[in-house]
Design a protein around this motif. Structure first.
Motif, PDB file in Angstrom:
ATOM      1  N   ILE A 215     -17.114   6.121  -6.748  1.00  0.00           N
ATOM      2  CA  ILE A 215     -18.125   7.139  -6.481  1.00  0.00           C
ATOM      3  C   ILE A 215     -17.453   8.394  -5.928  1.00  0.00           C
ATOM      4  CG2 ILE A 215     -20.187   7.739  -5.161  1.00  0.00           C
ATOM      5  CD1 ILE A 215     -20.778   4.710  -4.943  1.00  0.00           C
TER       6      ILE A 215
ATOM      7  N   MET B 135     -19.904   7.063 -10.650  1.00  0.00           N
ATOM      8  CA  MET B 135     -21.081   7.773 -10.145  1.00  0.00           C
ATOM      9  C   MET B 135     -20.649   9.047  -9.441  1.00  0.00           C
ATOM     10  SD  MET B 135     -23.740   6.567  -7.152  1.00  0.00           S
ATOM     11  CE  MET B 135     -24.374   5.148  -8.037  1.00  0.00           C
TER      12      MET B 135
ATOM     13  N   VAL C  24     -18.280  11.720  -3.947  1.00  0.00           N
ATOM     14  CA  VAL C  24     -19.323  12.291  -3.095  1.00  0.00           C
ATOM     15  C   VAL C  24     -19.095  13.798  -3.034  1.00  0.00           C
ATOM     16  CG1 VAL C  24     -20.365  12.316  -0.803  1.00  0.00           C
ATOM     17  CG2 VAL C  24     -19.580  10.157  -1.777  1.00  0.00           C
TER      18      VAL C  24
ATOM     19  N   CYS D  45     -31.466   8.241  -1.712  1.00  0.00           N
ATOM     20  CA  CYS D  45     -30.209   8.047  -0.997  1.00  0.00           C
ATOM     21  C   CYS D  45     -29.747   6.605  -1.219  1.00  0.00           C
ATOM     22  CB  CYS D  45     -30.418   8.298   0.486  1.00  0.00           C
ATOM     23  SG  CYS D  45     -28.968   7.900   1.488  1.00  0.00           S
ATOM     24  N   PRO D  46     -28.476   6.408  -1.634  1.00  0.00           N
ATOM     25  CA  PRO D  46     -28.028   5.033  -1.867  1.00  0.00           C
ATOM     26  C   PRO D  46     -28.080   4.162  -0.607  1.00  0.00           C
ATOM     27  CG  PRO D  46     -26.195   6.565  -2.081  1.00  0.00           C
ATOM     28  CD  PRO D  46     -27.435   7.384  -1.943  1.00  0.00           C
TER      29      PRO D  46
ATOM     30  N   TRP E 178     -26.213  10.938  -9.180  1.00  0.00           N
ATOM     31  CA  TRP E 178     -27.183  10.559  -8.153  1.00  0.00           C
ATOM     32  C   TRP E 178     -27.409  11.782  -7.276  1.00  0.00           C
ATOM     33  CZ3 TRP E 178     -28.337   5.148  -6.603  1.00  0.00           C
ATOM     34  CH2 TRP E 178     -29.222   5.079  -5.530  1.00  0.00           C
TER      35      TRP E 178
ATOM     36  N   THR F 167     -21.511  -0.448  -9.909  1.00  0.00           N
ATOM     37  CA  THR F 167     -20.755   0.781  -9.698  1.00  0.00           C
ATOM     38  C   THR F 167     -19.589   0.480  -8.767  1.00  0.00           C
ATOM     39  OG1 THR F 167     -22.696   2.168 -10.008  1.00  0.00           O
ATOM     40  CG2 THR F 167     -20.900   3.124  -8.741  1.00  0.00           C
TER      41      THR F 167
ATOM     42  N   ASP G  71     -22.272  11.303  -6.636  1.00  0.00           N
ATOM     43  CA  ASP G  71     -23.319  11.374  -5.616  1.00  0.00           C
ATOM     44  C   ASP G  71     -23.321  12.811  -5.103  1.00  0.00           C
ATOM     45  OD1 ASP G  71     -25.195  10.850  -3.672  1.00  0.00           O
ATOM     46  OD2 ASP G  71     -23.923   9.509  -2.509  1.00  0.00           O
TER      47      ASP G  71
ATOM     48  N   GLN H 271     -29.196  13.404  -4.113  1.00  0.00           N
ATOM     49  CA  GLN H 271     -29.665  12.906  -2.825  1.00  0.00           C
ATOM     50  C   GLN H 271     -31.107  13.315  -2.521  1.00  0.00           C
ATOM     51  OE1 GLN H 271     -28.488  10.934  -0.301  1.00  0.00           O
ATOM     52  NE2 GLN H 271     -26.830  10.314  -1.640  1.00  0.00           N
TER      53      GLN H 271
ATOM     54  N   SER I 126     -24.026  13.426   4.465  1.00  0.00           N
ATOM     55  CA  SER I 126     -22.972  13.054   3.515  1.00  0.00           C
ATOM     56  C   SER I 126     -21.850  12.277   4.196  1.00  0.00           C
ATOM     57  CB  SER I 126     -22.403  14.284   2.805  1.00  0.00           C
ATOM     58  OG  SER I 126     -21.800  15.163   3.728  1.00  0.00           O
TER      59      SER I 126
END
Length: 143
Positions: free
Chosen positions: A21, A77, A23, A129-130, A103, A18, A79, A105, A34
């Motif tokens: 991203i 991605m 968020v 959580c990544p 994704w 990836t 998130d 959380q 975050s």
């Protein structure tokens, strides 16, 4: 078993493959998860676009905050830092915009949205959580 059924190998591969991203629900408050997760991802070399209509136009972690997910494209991605009941429209938008993965959380589980995303060919991660996964899997400090 995890809520998403993802193996450690699948999570590792997803994080390693990836680059971009978004968020959703990014915060400028350093005490918010975050904020820390976005900073962690930037520090690992990801191209992170914070998304928050209330902060649109501000700079966070070196990137201009987008007012909407559509303004954060292209992306790999999404998130999501939103309550479970607010996830559906975000997932639908991620599908529409051609994201590769959504994704959700920690504490965020939305089986119906996850099913729609999977049916559209997206990878779905829930209740993780990544940052935690990166560390748990012992991944290198750079992406």
């Amino acid at each position: 078993m995890s809520a998403d059924g993802m193996s450690d190998e699948a999570i590792r591969a997803l994080l390693m493959n990836t680059r971009r991203i978004a968020v959703v629900g990014a915060s400028a408050n350093p005490s918010r998860p975050s904020f820390g997760v976005a900073a962690f991802l930037v520090d690992r070399g990801f191209d992170v676009t914070p998304v928050n209509p209330g902060l649109a136009g501000q700079v966070l972690h070196g990137s201009v905050v987008a007012p909407s997910l559509a303004e954060a494209t292209p992306l790999d991605m999404v998130d999501i830092f939103r309550r479970s009941e607010e996830v559906g429209p975000v997932v639908d938008e991620a599908i529409r915009l051609g994201a590769r993965c959504v994704w959700m959380q920690l504490g965020i589980i939305h089986p119906e949205a996850a099913a729609r995303a999977r049916d559209a060919g997206l990878i779905v991660v829930m209740d993780r959580c990544p940052l935690i996964e990166w560390r748990r899997l012992g991944m290198a400090m750079s992406a």
